[in-house]
Design an enzyme around this catalytic site. Structure first.
Site, PDB file in Angstrom:
ATOM      1  N   ARG A 181      20.693  31.704  49.555  1.00 16.93           N
ATOM      2  CA  ARG A 181      21.106  32.503  48.404  1.00 16.93           C
ATOM      3  C   ARG A 181      22.522  32.168  47.971  1.00 16.93           C
ATOM      4  O   ARG A 181      23.010  32.735  47.000  1.00 16.93           O
ATOM      5  CB  ARG A 181      21.040  33.977  48.774  1.00 16.93           C
ATOM      6  N   ARG A 189       7.808  47.725  40.923  1.00 18.17           N
ATOM      7  CA  ARG A 189       7.543  47.003  42.163  1.00 18.17           C
ATOM      8  C   ARG A 189       7.363  47.965  43.337  1.00 18.17           C
ATOM      9  O   ARG A 189       8.060  48.977  43.440  1.00 18.17           O
ATOM     10  CB  ARG A 189       8.730  46.079  42.429  1.00 18.17           C
ATOM     11  N   ARG A 245      11.422  50.276  46.758  1.00 15.74           N
ATOM     12  CA  ARG A 245      12.571  50.056  47.638  1.00 15.74           C
ATOM     13  C   ARG A 245      13.817  50.693  47.033  1.00 15.74           C
ATOM     14  O   ARG A 245      13.987  50.661  45.819  1.00 15.74           O
ATOM     15  CB  ARG A 245      12.829  48.551  47.775  1.00 15.74           C
ATOM     16  N   ARG A 277      22.323  43.545  41.653  1.00 19.13           N
ATOM     17  CA  ARG A 277      21.662  42.411  42.317  1.00 19.13           C
ATOM     18  C   ARG A 277      21.537  41.225  41.358  1.00 19.13           C
ATOM     19  O   ARG A 277      21.658  40.073  41.769  1.00 19.13           O
ATOM     20  CB  ARG A 277      20.287  42.828  42.838  1.00 19.13           C
TER      21      ARG A 277
HETATM   22  P1  AMP Z   1      14.993  40.321  48.972  1.00 20.30           P
HETATM   23  O1  AMP Z   1      13.847  41.043  49.577  1.00 20.30           O
HETATM   24  O2  AMP Z   1      14.888  38.826  49.107  1.00 20.30           O
HETATM   25  O3  AMP Z   1      15.263  40.739  47.546  1.00 20.30           O
HETATM   26  O4  AMP Z   1      16.300  40.722  49.829  1.00 20.30           O
HETATM   27  C1  AMP Z   1      16.722  42.067  49.918  1.00 20.30           C
HETATM   28  C2  AMP Z   1      18.174  42.127  50.362  1.00 20.30           C
HETATM   29  O5  AMP Z   1      18.312  41.488  51.633  1.00 20.30           O
HETATM   30  C3  AMP Z   1      19.159  41.406  49.455  1.00 20.30           C
HETATM   31  O6  AMP Z   1      19.567  42.196  48.358  1.00 20.30           O
HETATM   32  C4  AMP Z   1      20.300  41.127  50.423  1.00 20.30           C
HETATM   33  O7  AMP Z   1      21.042  42.296  50.685  1.00 20.30           O
HETATM   34  C5  AMP Z   1      19.544  40.790  51.697  1.00 20.30           C
HETATM   35  N1  AMP Z   1      19.254  39.339  51.813  1.00 20.30           N
HETATM   36  C6  AMP Z   1      18.025  38.726  51.836  1.00 20.30           C
HETATM   37  N2  AMP Z   1      18.130  37.403  51.968  1.00 20.30           N
HETATM   38  C7  AMP Z   1      19.466  37.154  52.026  1.00 20.30           C
HETATM   39  C8  AMP Z   1      20.246  35.961  52.153  1.00 20.30           C
HETATM   40  N3  AMP Z   1      19.672  34.743  52.222  1.00 20.30           N
HETATM   41  N4  AMP Z   1      21.596  36.088  52.195  1.00 20.30           N
HETATM   42  C9  AMP Z   1      22.205  37.286  52.125  1.00 20.30           C
HETATM   43  N5  AMP Z   1      21.539  38.439  51.992  1.00 20.30           N
HETATM   44  C10 AMP Z   1      20.178  38.387  51.943  1.00 20.30           C
END
Ligand code: AMP
Length: 210
Positions: free
Chosen positions: A88, A123, A156, A167
Site C-alpha cells: 500500500r 458493503r 465495517r 481512506r
Molecule cells: P482493507 O480491508 O484492505 O481495506 O484494509 C483495512 C485496513 O487495514 C486499512 O484501512 C489499514 O488500516 C489496514 N491495512 C491493510 N493492509 C494494509 C497495508 N498493506 N499497510 C498498512 N495498513 C494496511
C-alpha cells in the site's frame, strides 16, 4: 503465479481476488482480513494495528510486513498468491522486492472516487471469515448472514462515510504512486472496475491470462 491487486478501498479488489483464488487455485492474501483477525484475537500485532485501522489510516509498515512475510511463507502460497491490500506504499513494495518475491502481474482496478463513496455504504463483510458482500451487487442469500460460514455480515466501522473519505485521501497520497512504480517495471495492467462484478471479473481473468 504471484499477483498484486491494486485499487482504492471499495474498488472491488477483494471481491475480484476471491474470484481469481477460485479459478486459479492460488490463495488470496488480504492484509486487511489478517489484521482484522489479529485485532479480534488481540494478538500483539492486532493491539498495535487497532487504532490506525479504526481511524482509516495505514498500519505501520513493520507490523504489516511481518504478517505478510509469515503468510506467504506458508505451504499453500508456494505455487503462487494474490496480494490484496499489500503493498500500500512504495516502501512496502520495496520491502517485497528486498524479500526476493517476484511479482508476475499487478492488476490495477480503476474506479472513480464518486462511485467509491456511493459503493462503500452498501458493503458488508463477514465478521468471522472476512468474505465480502454488497447489498446491491452481491447480496448475502439470507439478510446479514454470511453465505460461506453463517457468520454475521456487517458494515465495517471503517466503511462509515467520514472514514471512507479519509481512506480515499490516504489511497491517493500513499498507494496511488504504486501505479507508476509497477508501470515502470512493466507489470501493470489497468482494468476498469465496472458496476457489475461479473464484468470486472471477465476483464480481470483476461488480464491475467494475457
Ligand atoms: P482493507 O480491508 O484492505 O481495506 O484494509 C483495512 C485496513 O487495514 C486499512 O484501512 C489499514 O488500516 C489496514 N491495512 C491493510 N493492509 C494494509 C497495508 N498493506 N499497510 C498498512 N495498513 C494496511
Amino acid at each position: 503465479m504471484n499477483l498484486i491487486f491494486l485499487g482504492a478501498p471499495g474498488s472491488g479488489k477483494g471481491t475480484q481476488a476471491e474470484q481469481v483464488e477460485k479459478k486459479f487455485g492460488i490463495p488470496a492474501v488480504s492484509t486487511g482480513n489478517m489484521l482484522r483477525e489479529a485485532v479480534k484475537n488481540q494478538t500483539e500485532a492486532g493491539l498495535r494495528a487497532k487504532s490506525f485501522m479504526d481511524a482509516g489510516d495505514l498500519v505501520p509498515d513493520e507490523v504489516v510486513i511481518g504478517i505478510l512475510k509469515d503468510r506467504i511463507a506458508e505451504d499453500d502460497a508456494k505455487k503462487g498468491f494474490i496480494l490484496d491490500g499489500f503493498p500500500r506504499t512504495v516502501q512496502q513494495a520495496e520491502a517485497l522486492e528486498r524479500m526476493g518475491v517476484n511479482i508476475d502481474k499487478v492488476i490495477n482496478i480503476h474506479v472513480e472516487d464518486e462511485k467509491i463513496t456511493a459503493r462503500m455504504s452498501g458493503r458488508r463483510v463477514c465478521e468471522d471469515c472476512g468474505a465480502s458482500y454488497h447489498i446491491d451487487y452481491k447480496p448475502t442469500k439470507s439478510d446479514g448472514v454470511c453465505d460461506s460460514c453463517n457468520g454475521k455480515a456487517v458494515l465495517r466501522d471503517d466503511d462509515k462515510p467520514e472514514t471512507v473519505l479519509f481512506r480515499l485521501k490516504t489511497y491517493h497520497e500513499k498507494t496511488a504512486p504504486l501505479i507508476d512504480f509497477y508501470d515502470k517495471r512493466g507489470k501493470l495492467i489497468t482494468v476498469q472496475g465496472q458496476e457489475e462484478i461479473k464484468d470486472t471479473t471477465k476483464l480481470t481473468f483476461e488480464a491475467i491470462e494475457k
